[in-house]
Scaffold this motif. Structure first.
Motif, PDB file in Angstrom:
ATOM      1  N   LEU A  89       0.824  -1.202   0.000  1.00 15.65           N
ATOM      2  CA  LEU A  89       0.000   0.000   0.000  1.00 15.65           C
ATOM      3  C   LEU A  89       0.861   1.255   0.000  1.00 15.65           C
ATOM      4  O   LEU A  89       1.884   1.337   0.698  1.00 15.65           O
ATOM      5  CB  LEU A  89      -0.927   0.022   1.229  1.00 15.65           C
ATOM      6  N   PHE A  90       0.414   2.252  -0.780  1.00 16.49           N
ATOM      7  CA  PHE A  90       1.090   3.546  -0.863  1.00 16.49           C
ATOM      8  C   PHE A  90       0.034   4.649  -0.725  1.00 16.49           C
ATOM      9  O   PHE A  90      -1.121   4.481  -1.144  1.00 16.49           O
ATOM     10  CB  PHE A  90       1.807   3.702  -2.207  1.00 16.49           C
ATOM     11  N   TYR A  91       0.469   5.779  -0.173  1.00 15.31           N
ATOM     12  CA  TYR A  91      -0.427   6.923   0.011  1.00 15.31           C
ATOM     13  C   TYR A  91       0.282   8.149  -0.561  1.00 15.31           C
ATOM     14  O   TYR A  91       1.336   8.569  -0.058  1.00 15.31           O
ATOM     15  CB  TYR A  91      -0.739   7.124   1.495  1.00 15.31           C
ATOM     16  N   VAL A  92      -0.281   8.706  -1.616  1.00 13.18           N
ATOM     17  CA  VAL A  92       0.345   9.847  -2.272  1.00 13.18           C
ATOM     18  C   VAL A  92      -0.628  11.021  -2.305  1.00 13.18           C
ATOM     19  O   VAL A  92      -1.857  10.849  -2.262  1.00 13.18           O
ATOM     20  CB  VAL A  92       0.791   9.489  -3.706  1.00 13.18           C
ATOM     21  N   ALA A  93      -0.073  12.218  -2.367  1.00 13.03           N
ATOM     22  CA  ALA A  93      -0.878  13.438  -2.425  1.00 13.03           C
ATOM     23  C   ALA A  93      -0.041  14.525  -3.074  1.00 13.03           C
ATOM     24  O   ALA A  93       1.178  14.377  -3.254  1.00 13.03           O
ATOM     25  CB  ALA A  93      -1.316  13.853  -1.026  1.00 13.03           C
ATOM     26  N   GLU A  94      -0.683  15.614  -3.412  1.00 12.91           N
ATOM     27  CA  GLU A  94       0.055  16.726  -4.012  1.00 12.91           C
ATOM     28  C   GLU A  94       0.835  17.509  -2.966  1.00 12.91           C
ATOM     29  O   GLU A  94       1.798  18.191  -3.295  1.00 12.91           O
ATOM     30  CB  GLU A  94      -0.922  17.629  -4.766  1.00 12.91           C
ATOM     31  N   ARG A  95       0.392  17.408  -1.702  1.00  8.07           N
ATOM     32  CA  ARG A  95       1.131  17.994  -0.584  1.00  8.07           C
ATOM     33  C   ARG A  95       1.259  16.958   0.515  1.00  8.07           C
ATOM     34  O   ARG A  95       0.387  16.100   0.674  1.00  8.07           O
ATOM     35  CB  ARG A  95       0.398  19.239  -0.046  1.00  8.07           C
ATOM     36  N   GLU A  96       2.323  17.054   1.293  1.00 10.55           N
ATOM     37  CA  GLU A  96       2.552  16.051   2.330  1.00 10.55           C
ATOM     38  C   GLU A  96       1.471  16.069   3.398  1.00 10.55           C
ATOM     39  O   GLU A  96       1.083  15.019   3.918  1.00 10.55           O
ATOM     40  CB  GLU A  96       3.926  16.267   2.969  1.00 10.55           C
ATOM     41  N   GLU A  97       0.988  17.237   3.757  1.00 10.46           N
ATOM     42  CA  GLU A  97      -0.042  17.369   4.789  1.00 10.46           C
ATOM     43  C   GLU A  97      -1.419  17.358   4.118  1.00 10.46           C
ATOM     44  O   GLU A  97      -1.693  18.189   3.247  1.00 10.46           O
ATOM     45  CB  GLU A  97       0.143  18.655   5.588  1.00 10.46           C
ATOM     46  N   VAL A  98      -2.269  16.416   4.548  1.00 11.18           N
ATOM     47  CA  VAL A  98      -3.594  16.274   3.941  1.00 11.18           C
ATOM     48  C   VAL A  98      -4.647  16.385   5.041  1.00 11.18           C
ATOM     49  O   VAL A  98      -4.758  15.495   5.896  1.00 11.18           O
ATOM     50  CB  VAL A  98      -3.746  14.921   3.212  1.00 11.18           C
ATOM     51  N   PRO A  99      -5.447  17.460   5.042  1.00 10.78           N
ATOM     52  CA  PRO A  99      -6.546  17.543   6.024  1.00 10.78           C
ATOM     53  C   PRO A  99      -7.679  16.599   5.640  1.00 10.78           C
ATOM     54  O   PRO A  99      -7.878  16.296   4.457  1.00 10.78           O
ATOM     55  CB  PRO A  99      -6.991  19.002   5.924  1.00 10.78           C
ATOM     56  N   THR A 100      -8.419  16.118   6.624  1.00 11.65           N
ATOM     57  CA  THR A 100      -9.548  15.230   6.358  1.00 11.65           C
ATOM     58  C   THR A 100     -10.845  15.893   6.794  1.00 11.65           C
ATOM     59  O   THR A 100     -10.842  16.858   7.563  1.00 11.65           O
ATOM     60  CB  THR A 100      -9.396  13.891   7.097  1.00 11.65           C
ATOM     61  N   ALA A 101     -11.946  15.344   6.331  1.00 18.10           N
ATOM     62  CA  ALA A 101     -13.259  15.879   6.681  1.00 18.10           C
ATOM     63  C   ALA A 101     -13.547  15.723   8.168  1.00 18.10           C
ATOM     64  O   ALA A 101     -14.345  16.475   8.732  1.00 18.10           O
ATOM     65  CB  ALA A 101     -14.344  15.184   5.862  1.00 18.10           C
ATOM     66  N   GLN A 102     -12.901  14.754   8.811  1.00 13.99           N
ATOM     67  CA  GLN A 102     -13.135  14.501  10.220  1.00 13.99           C
ATOM     68  C   GLN A 102     -12.165  15.255  11.126  1.00 13.99           C
ATOM     69  O   GLN A 102     -12.198  15.088  12.350  1.00 13.99           O
ATOM     70  CB  GLN A 102     -13.043  13.000  10.505  1.00 13.99           C
ATOM     71  N   GLY A 103     -11.283  16.060  10.548  1.00 11.74           N
ATOM     72  CA  GLY A 103     -10.399  16.901  11.343  1.00 11.74           C
ATOM     73  C   GLY A 103      -9.052  16.298  11.675  1.00 11.74           C
ATOM     74  O   GLY A 103      -8.213  16.963  12.286  1.00 11.74           O
ATOM     75  N   LEU A 104      -8.828  15.063  11.323  1.00 10.41           N
ATOM     76  CA  LEU A 104      -7.548  14.409  11.586  1.00 10.41           C
ATOM     77  C   LEU A 104      -6.628  14.621  10.393  1.00 10.41           C
ATOM     78  O   LEU A 104      -6.967  14.261   9.273  1.00 10.41           O
ATOM     79  CB  LEU A 104      -7.749  12.909  11.821  1.00 10.41           C
ATOM     80  N   GLY A 105      -5.454  15.199  10.634  1.00 10.48           N
ATOM     81  CA  GLY A 105      -4.513  15.421   9.558  1.00 10.48           C
ATOM     82  C   GLY A 105      -3.744  14.157   9.197  1.00 10.48           C
ATOM     83  O   GLY A 105      -3.410  13.353  10.071  1.00 10.48           O
ATOM     84  N   LEU A 106      -3.468  13.973   7.912  1.00  5.58           N
ATOM     85  CA  LEU A 106      -2.708  12.826   7.433  1.00  5.58           C
ATOM     86  C   LEU A 106      -1.435  13.318   6.751  1.00  5.58           C
ATOM     87  O   LEU A 106      -1.361  14.436   6.257  1.00  5.58           O
ATOM     88  CB  LEU A 106      -3.535  12.006   6.432  1.00  5.58           C
ATOM     89  N   ARG A 107      -0.430  12.432   6.716  1.00  2.97           N
ATOM     90  CA  ARG A 107       0.802  12.707   5.976  1.00  2.97           C
ATOM     91  C   ARG A 107       0.921  11.697   4.849  1.00  2.97           C
ATOM     92  O   ARG A 107       0.675  10.505   5.034  1.00  2.97           O
ATOM     93  CB  ARG A 107       2.027  12.628   6.886  1.00  2.97           C
ATOM     94  N   ALA A 108       1.283  12.185   3.683  1.00  3.83           N
ATOM     95  CA  ALA A 108       1.410  11.323   2.506  1.00  3.83           C
ATOM     96  C   ALA A 108       2.686  11.674   1.771  1.00  3.83           C
ATOM     97  O   ALA A 108       3.297  12.723   1.996  1.00  3.83           O
ATOM     98  CB  ALA A 108       0.195  11.493   1.589  1.00  3.83           C
ATOM     99  N   SER A 109       3.076  10.797   0.874  1.00  7.34           N
ATOM    100  CA  SER A 109       4.241  11.053   0.036  1.00  7.34           C
ATOM    101  C   SER A 109       3.815  11.847  -1.200  1.00  7.34           C
ATOM    102  O   SER A 109       2.712  11.676  -1.711  1.00  7.34           O
ATOM    103  CB  SER A 109       4.879   9.731  -0.397  1.00  7.34           C
ATOM    104  N   THR A 110       4.692  12.715  -1.650  1.00 10.70           N
ATOM    105  CA  THR A 110       4.427  13.421  -2.901  1.00 10.70           C
ATOM    106  C   THR A 110       5.079  12.711  -4.086  1.00 10.70           C
ATOM    107  O   THR A 110       4.969  13.166  -5.224  1.00 10.70           O
ATOM    108  CB  THR A 110       4.959  14.858  -2.825  1.00 10.70           C
ATOM    109  N   MET A 111       5.747  11.589  -3.811  1.00 10.76           N
ATOM    110  CA  MET A 111       6.413  10.805  -4.844  1.00 10.76           C
ATOM    111  C   MET A 111       5.578   9.571  -5.175  1.00 10.76           C
ATOM    112  O   MET A 111       5.189   8.813  -4.288  1.00 10.76           O
ATOM    113  CB  MET A 111       7.803  10.372  -4.377  1.00 10.76           C
ATOM    114  N   TRP A 112       5.308   9.367  -6.458  1.00 11.19           N
ATOM    115  CA  TRP A 112       4.541   8.210  -6.882  1.00 11.19           C
ATOM    116  C   TRP A 112       5.464   7.007  -7.056  1.00 11.19           C
ATOM    117  O   TRP A 112       6.581   7.138  -7.580  1.00 11.19           O
ATOM    118  CB  TRP A 112       3.851   8.495  -8.222  1.00 11.19           C
ATOM    119  N   PRO A 113       5.014   5.812  -6.664  1.00 12.12           N
ATOM    120  CA  PRO A 113       5.807   4.620  -6.939  1.00 12.12           C
ATOM    121  C   PRO A 113       5.715   4.246  -8.414  1.00 12.12           C
ATOM    122  O   PRO A 113       4.805   4.687  -9.125  1.00 12.12           O
ATOM    123  CB  PRO A 113       5.145   3.553  -6.063  1.00 12.12           C
TER     124      PRO A 113
END
Length: 306
Positions: free
Chosen positions: A35-59
């Motif tokens: 499993l991989f988690y990617v985003a355009e920015r490392e910090e990703v806010p969620t609808a429930q208020g919990l912030g997530l961290r993701a990679s900006t690099m695609w595998p």
């Protein structure tokens, strides 16, 4: 198989966590998932208020890999995320190379922005279907289904249906026993198929903790079109016929027969809404003829018996 979750701002946690749990549980059982988690920015806010961290690099991706887009918590698709063109290009390129792309809930809008819904069947949450159809007139929006697969573009309805979709993909690749093992470990008693209603009896009558009743419901859900005797259900559940009937009524408000009739009618209604005749639908769901189906459709809704 790599499963890449594309995280967009204000995503719904369960849209992400449900499918991620399916594939990570499968990996724990020895199935080859990463499993991989990617985003355009490392910090990703969620609808429930919990912030997530993701990679900006695609595998590096291959044709057997999957990209999945969870939905956002925005009230409309128009106010939802707008990924960069380079991100949308990645979705298009992966699909063109033979890969699969999937969405949960309003994540379908991201696939629409990438023009991956054009000319294809798709779905989304029942509250967003009209808007999806307006935004992407070349898409064929399927209403009141849990998920739709069309040429490696896979879309699902709201929130928990992402679990059903992930289990289906697991069953397709590794067989139904693998999906059943993962579902049981997650305490998901019934693996629903794509054409189940988004507001079905399988959802309305599962809010209880009696394992014997869940096992009986699993049996009825799977074999609703077949004659099912109470003795057979009792044998599956490991309790007496009398105990099963009592617990079933206490847990669901319905007898096992009434529950089976409800499922048959719901499946028949779905078929009729898609152009089948009443007679054909009646036979397909297990009625000897259309008279019983017509009588049940004419009654008040088959809700819990008081």
């Amino acid at each position: 198989m790599k499963v890449v979750f594309l995280l967009t701002p204000h995503l719904h946690l369960l849209d992400l966590a449900g499918p991620a749990q399916v594939f990570s549980t499968a990996a724990e059982f020895g199935y080859p998932y990463e499993l991989f988690y990617v985003a355009e920015r490392e910090e990703v806010p969620t609808a429930q208020g919990l912030g997530l961290r993701a990679s900006t690099m695609w595998p590096e991706l291959a044709a057997e890999d999957l990209i999945m887009v969870p939905g956002s918590g925005q009230p409309t698709l128009a106010t939802g995320p707008r990924p960069r063109g380079s991100t949308l290009d990645r979705l298009v390129a992966h699909h063109a190379a033979g890969g699969s792309v999937a969405s949960v809930c309003s994540g379908a809008d991201v696939l629409g922005q990438a023009c991956l819904l054009d000319g294809r069947r798709c779905t989304t949450h029942h509250g967003l279907q009209d808007e999806l159809a307006r935004r992407y007139p070349r898409a064929r929006v399927e209403r009141d289904v849990l998920f739709v697969l069309d040429e490696r573009v896979v879309t699902s309805a709201g929130i928990a249906s992402g679990i059903d979709l992930a289990l289906h993909l697991l069953a397709t690749r590794h067989g139904p026993a693998a999906a059943a093992r993962v579902a049981r470990d997650m305490v998901v008693y019934a693996r629903r198929t794509g054409d189940e209603s988004q507001n079905s009896a399988m959802l309305r009558h599962r809010w209880h903790l009696r394992d014997a009743v869940h096992r009986a419901q699993d049996q009825i859900d799977t074999h609703y079109a077949q004659p099912l005797r109470l003795t057979e259900l009792a044998a599956v559940t490991g309790v007496s016929e009398r105990t099963l009937t009592r617990q079933f009524v206490e847990s669901t408000g319905l007898t096992p027969l009434r529950y089976q009739q409800m499922l048959r009618v719901e499946h028949a209604e779905h078929m009729i809404s898609h152009g089948e005749t009443v007679e054909a639908a009646a036979h397909a769901v297990g009625f000897a003829d259309a008279r019983m189906l017509r009588r049940l459709r004419a009654r008040a809704p088959l809700t819990a018996e008081k």
